[in-house]
Design an enzyme around this catalytic site. Structure first.
Site, mmCIF file in Angstrom:
data_model
loop_
_atom_site.group_PDB
_atom_site.id
_atom_site.type_symbol
_atom_site.label_atom_id
_atom_site.label_comp_id
_atom_site.label_asym_id
_atom_site.label_seq_id
_atom_site.Cartn_x
_atom_site.Cartn_y
_atom_site.Cartn_z
ATOM 1 N N LYS A 1 -61.492 18.981 99.367
ATOM 2 C CA LYS A 1 -60.908 20.121 98.655
ATOM 3 C C LYS A 1 -61.008 19.922 97.153
ATOM 4 O O LYS A 1 -60.648 18.870 96.619
ATOM 5 C CB LYS A 1 -59.441 20.302 99.071
ATOM 6 N N GLU B 1 -55.915 22.526 108.788
ATOM 7 C CA GLU B 1 -55.788 21.629 107.642
ATOM 8 C C GLU B 1 -54.884 20.449 108.003
ATOM 9 O O GLU B 1 -53.821 20.628 108.582
ATOM 10 C CB GLU B 1 -55.186 22.389 106.455
ATOM 11 N N CYS C 1 -57.276 26.122 102.453
ATOM 12 C CA CYS C 1 -56.023 26.739 102.019
ATOM 13 C C CYS C 1 -56.183 27.596 100.764
ATOM 14 O O CYS C 1 -56.853 28.620 100.768
ATOM 15 C CB CYS C 1 -54.968 25.650 101.832
#
Length: 508
Positions: free
Chosen positions: A335, A263, A387
Site C-alpha cells: 500500500k 485487507e 482501502c
C-alpha cells in the site's frame, strides 16, 4: 467580542450550513442524487454577489455542514477504538470538520476577492472550487472524500464519468448551477438558455457512446467476508481460528479461478506465517486456483512495516501444483497511500504522547512505491488498491497498463461499524470502475463486499456483517475510456481557461 461574533450568525450563513448538512443524503447509502442538483443552485443563490467577508463566511458554513454529516462515520472509530473521553473525541471530530471546511471557504474567498468589484462571481467560484478540491486531495496526503461528483454515480450524469471522471462531473454540476442562476437573474436570457441546452445535450451524446465492450470471457471470483470483530481481530488467541477459517472458506470454493481475502485477513506478520502460507499456496495450486490475501509484512532489512497483498497458488510466482511458497516473492503489492492516524501519524513525535488515539494498532506503516506491477492470478492481470487508496484516481491511472483486466480493492471497514462510511467507500469504488471502464471486485472484512461491472453497476453483493463468500462471474472487457488516457487534466485546464476568460471579461 460579541459584536465581532454576532455578524457571523445570520440568515445566509445559517441556510448555507443547513444546505451543507442535507447534502449527505445525496450520497450512499441514501442515494438521493437529485438533492445535489437542488442544493447547489440554492447555495449559489445565497452567495451570488456577496462581499468578500460574507462569501467567505457562507462558504465556510456550507463546508462545515457538508462534512459534519458527511464524514460523521469517522467518529465511530475515534470513539470506539481511540481510547478518549466522549467530549475529547467529539472535539477532535469537530476540528477535522473545521479543517475540511477551509477548502470551500477558500474557494468563496478567492471568487470574491479576485472579482473586479470584490463581490463573489459565480463563474470564478466554479474555477476556485475545483482548485480547492484539488488542494483537498493532495494537502497532508489528501482527503478527497465526498467530492460532489460521487453523488451522481446512479444519476443520468454518470455517463460522463468515462469521459471526464468524477471531478469532471463535479465541474459539470457547478457549471450547470452557475448557468441556471444567471438564467434566473439576467435580462438577456438567450445565451444562458442556449448554454443550458448544450450542457444537457452532452448527456444524451455521452450516453450513446460505448467506450469498452465485453470480450465474452469471464473469470470466476470468490470474495471472502470473514466478519471478524475489530475488537478481537488482533488478539493472540484469535490468530489461528481466523487463519483456519479463511483456509476453510478457500477449500469450499476451489472451483473458482481466483479467491480474494480482505485487507490484513491473516492476523500476523508475513515472516511469522511461512508454514501457513506454504500450506495455502500448495492447497490452492493443487486445485488450480489462486488466492489473493491481505497480510502485514515486516522487512528485517529496513525495519519497516507494510500493508500488503500477496498472491498464492496458481500465480506467476509459484508453480501450478508443487511450487513452494517463498517469502518476498515479486507477485505482491504494498500500500502506498496510507491513511493518516490509522496507518501513519503526521508529527508523530508530538501527537503520540497526547492520547491513545494516536497510538492505534498498526499506525506506523511505510509506503510502497507509487507505481507497482499488477498482480497476476491464474493469468489474469489485476490492479490492486488497498482501502483508502481507491479514492485516488491518479494513483489508479499511474498503475493501469494495457494488460490490466480487473480492478481489485480490499478493505477492513469494521472500524466504522454500521455507519454510512462503508457505503460511501463502495460508492467511490464504483466510480473508479466506471471512469476506467474495468470490472471491479471488492473483498472486505464486514462489508460492503461486492462485484461491479465496467459501468459501475453492482452485479453481485453480500449483506454486511455476515460471514460469507460471494461467488461471482466477472465479465472481462476490451477498450479504453477517454478518462483513462487523459485523467483530470482537461477539467483543470478548462477551469483555468474559464478563470482567465472571466477575469479578462470583467476588466473590459
Amino acid at each position: 467580542m460579541l459584536s465581532t461574533i454576532k455578524p457571523f450568525f445570520n440568515k445566509t450563513n445559517g441556510l448555507s450550513f443547513i444546505a451543507g448538512l442535507l447534502l449527505v443524503f445525496a450520497y450512499a447509502p441514501f442515494g438521493h442524487w437529485w438533492l445535489t442538483l437542488v442544493i447547489l443552485p440554492l447555495f449559489f443563490l445565497l452567495i451570488d454577489g456577496k462581499s468578500v467577508t460574507k462569501a467567505t463566511q457562507a462558504s465556510f458554513c456550507f463546508g462545515l455542514g457538508w462534512f459534519t454529516t458527511g464524514i460523521s462515520w469517522v467518529h465511530v472509530s475515534i470513539d470506539q477504538f481511540g481510547g478518549m473521553p466522549l467530549i475529547a473525541s467529539l472535539l477532535l471530530m469537530f476540528l477535522l470538520c473545521l479543517y475540511l471546511a477551509i477548502y470551500p471557504m477558500l474557494a468563496g474567498y478567492l471568487a470574491s476577492k479576485l472579482a473586479k468589484n470584490k463581490t463573489l462571481h459565480l463563474g470564478l467560484f466554479v474555477s476556485t472550487w475545483l482548485l480547492c478540491e484539488y488542494l483537498r486531495s493532495v494537502v497532508l496526503t489528501g482527503f478527497p472524500w465526498l467530492s460532489l461528483g460521487y453523488s451522481q454515480i446512479d444519476s443520468p450524469l454518470s455517463v460522463l464519468a468515462p469521459i471526464i471522471g468524477e471531478i469532471g462531473i463535479t465541474a459539470y454540476l457547478l457549471t450547470v448551477s452557475y448557468v441556471f442562476i444567471r438564467l434566473l437573474k439576467v435580462e438577456k436570457k438567450l445565451l444562458w438558455a442556449l448554454s443550458l441546452i448544450i450542457l444537457s445535450s452532452s448527456i444524451v451524446i455521452a450516453s450513446s457512446i460505448k467506450w469498452v465492450s465485453p470480450t465474452g470471457k469471464t473469470v470466476k471470483f470468490a470474495l471472502a467476508q470473514g466478519n471478524i470483530e475489530q475488537s478481537i481481530k488482533w488478539d493472540d488467541e484469535q490468530e489461528w481460528p481466523t487463519m483456519l477459517m479463511y483456509l476453510d472458506m478457500a477449500r469450499d470454493n476451489y472451483d473458482s479461478d481466483i479467491i480474494v481475502w480482505p485487507e490484513s485477513a491473516i492476523p500476523t506478520l508475513e515472516p511469522m506465517a511461512q508454514d501457513y502460507l506454504d500450506l495455502v499456496n500448495q492447497s490452492a495450486g493443487i486445485n488450480d486456483s489462486a488466492i489473493i490475501t491481505g497480510i502485514l509484512d515486516y522487512s528485517f532489512e529496513s525495519k519497516s512495516y507494510y500493508n500488503a497483498l500477496i498472491t498464492l497458488g496458481n500465480s506467476q510466482s509459484t508453480s501450478k501444483t508443487t511450487g513452494d511458497y517463498h517469502y518476498n516473492h515479486s507477485n505482491r503489492f504494498y500500500k502506498h497511500h496510507l491513511l493518516p492516524i490509522g496507518e501513519f501519524v503526521p508529527f508523530g513525535d508530538l501527537l503520540r504522547p497526547l492520547a491513545p488515539f494516536f497510538n492505534l494498532p498498526m499506525s506506523s506503516f511505510s509506503r510502497g512505491d507509487y507505481v507497482q506491477q499488477n498482480l497476476i492470478a491464474k493469468g489474469i492481470h489485476i490492479l490492486p488498491l488497498i482501502c483508502f487508496e481507491i479514492a485516488f484516481p491518479n494513483q489508479l491511472a499511474a498503475n493501469l497498463t494495457p494488460k490490466t483486466q480487473v480492478l481489485l480493492t480490499v478493505s477492513n471497514d469494521a472500524w466504522f461499524g454500521t455507519s454510512h462510511g462503508p457505503h460511501q467507500h463502495m460508492e467511490i469504488a464504483r466510480m473508479r470502475a466506471l471512469e476506467f471502464g474495468r470490472p471491479l471486485v471488492r473483498s472486505t472484512n464486514t462489508g460492503v463486499t461486492a462485484a461491479v461491472d465496467h459501468n459501475g453497476q453492482f452485479t453481485d453483493q453480500l449483506p454486511q456483517f455476515e460471514k460469507a463468500v460471494l461467488k461471482t462471474d466477472v465479465a472481462l472487457v476490451k477498450g479504453d475510456t477517454p478518462y483513462s488516457r487523459f485523467g483530470n487534466y482537461p477539467t483543470f485546464i478548462l477551469a483555468l481557461l474559464g478563470f482567465i476568460a472571466i477575469s479578462i471579461w470583467q476588466r473590459r
